[in-house]
Design an enzyme around this catalytic site. Structure first.
Site, PDB file in Angstrom:
ATOM      1  N   TYR A 136       0.854  -1.185   0.000  1.00  0.00           N
ATOM      2  CA  TYR A 136       0.000   0.000   0.000  1.00  0.00           C
ATOM      3  C   TYR A 136       0.893   1.239   0.000  1.00  0.00           C
ATOM      4  CZ  TYR A 136      -3.894   3.021   1.614  1.00  0.00           C
ATOM      5  OH  TYR A 136      -4.856   3.997   1.748  1.00  0.00           O
ATOM      6  N   LYS A 164      -1.505  -1.381  -4.043  1.00  0.00           N
ATOM      7  CA  LYS A 164      -2.516  -0.328  -4.080  1.00  0.00           C
ATOM      8  C   LYS A 164      -1.757   0.983  -4.220  1.00  0.00           C
ATOM      9  CE  LYS A 164      -6.123   2.048  -1.462  1.00  0.00           C
ATOM     10  NZ  LYS A 164      -6.865   2.153  -0.178  1.00  0.00           N
TER      11      LYS A 164
END
EC number: 4.3.3.7
Length: 293
Positions: A136, A164
């Protein structure tokens, strides 16, 4: 591992009077999301207010989502922190619950590690984890940006399956897609960049807007994948005011407001975040209502 196209970064339902994670509201929300376009759910991420959830609350949340989901959607648990040893221990504990498909590991925040430190952190978690790892990258919150070269190195590790990307840098995202294998999944971390990231070869979105327009997000992605680029672009333009409106004040207060207005009770945000005031709520509701005109 295919995690899906539209993965909702799920809000955490809180009982408005007891200030506790609410089992009944979790059940209702999970069913709503799965029935309205979500291929997967991120649990206890940024939108899930993870910084204000205790360890025990996160475990309770994971258990309830697993039970309600019953194998229908992919489940990605947010288990990252700025403490590598703690992240490893929590990730192992979550793996033992069963029913979680992957973990989302945020870039360590506040410590400000360099690229070598970032690589070592994610590599250590991936090596210790029985669950696939999604990186992330969110420099706006974690202060440090995971550079594309670091993500490309990490993508070569067998247990790191995707990223992400919330940096908003399409050049960097394009480089990651170009220099990683086809099975490394790159997700937009910003609803408004979903279509641009698809256009450079991305896989989908980890979405906030899908709480209220999940089917429309699916329709946009499917139209693009069918080659109906103009239709996808039209949907993107129609949804853009809402995508931006959901971040008019700190996330997830706008999303919780709209869900509560629609009868999907998710309660308030926790301090230090605050709920929308009347003026903010009226403006956001008008944006949503404008989508159907």
């Amino acid at each position: 591992m295919d995690l899906g196209k539209v993965i909702t970064a799920m809000v955490t339902p809180i009982h408005p009077e007891k200030d506790k994670v609410c089992k009944k509201r979790i059940h209702h929300l999970v069913n709503h999301l799965i029935e309205n376009g979500s291929d997967g759910l991120v649990i206890a991420g940024t939108t899930g207010e993870s910084p204000t959830l205790s360890h025990d609350e996160k475990i309770k949340l994971f258990r309830q989502v697993i039970e309600t989901n019953d194998g229908r959607a992919k489940l990605i648990a947010g288990t990252g922190s700025n403490n590598t040893a703690e992240t490893i221990a929590f990730t192992k504990e979550v793996a033992e619950l069963g029913g979680i498909d992957a973990v989302l590991i945020v870039a360590p925040y506040y410590n400000k590690p360099n690229q070598d430190g970032l690589y070592a952190h994610f590599a250590a978690v991936a090596e210790a984890s029985d669950l696939p790892v999604v990186i992330y990258n969110i420099p706006g919150r974690s202060v440090v940006n995971i550079e594309p070269e670091t993500i490309i190195r990490l993508a070569a590790l067998p247990n790191i399956v995707g990223v992400k990307e919330s940096s908003g840098n399409l050049d960097n995202i394009s480089k990651i897609i170009a220099e990683t294998s086809d099975d490394f999944q790159v997700y937009s971390g910003d609803d408004s960049l979903t279509l641009p990231i698809l256009a450079v070869g991305g896989n989908g979105v980890i979405s906030v807007a899908s709480h209220v327009v999940g089917n429309e997000m699916q329709e946009m992605i499917q139209a693009f994948e069918r080659g109906e680029v103009q239709k996808a672009a039209q949907i993107h333009r129609e949804l853009l005011p809402l995508m931006n409106g959901l971040f008019s004040v700190p996330n997830p207060a706008p999303t919780k407001y709209l869900l509560n207005q629609q009868g999907i009770s998710v309660g308030p945000v926790r301090l230090p975040l605050v709920d929308l005031n009347a003026e903010q709520g009226t403006k956001l509701q008008a944006i949503l209502e404008g989508l159907s005109k």
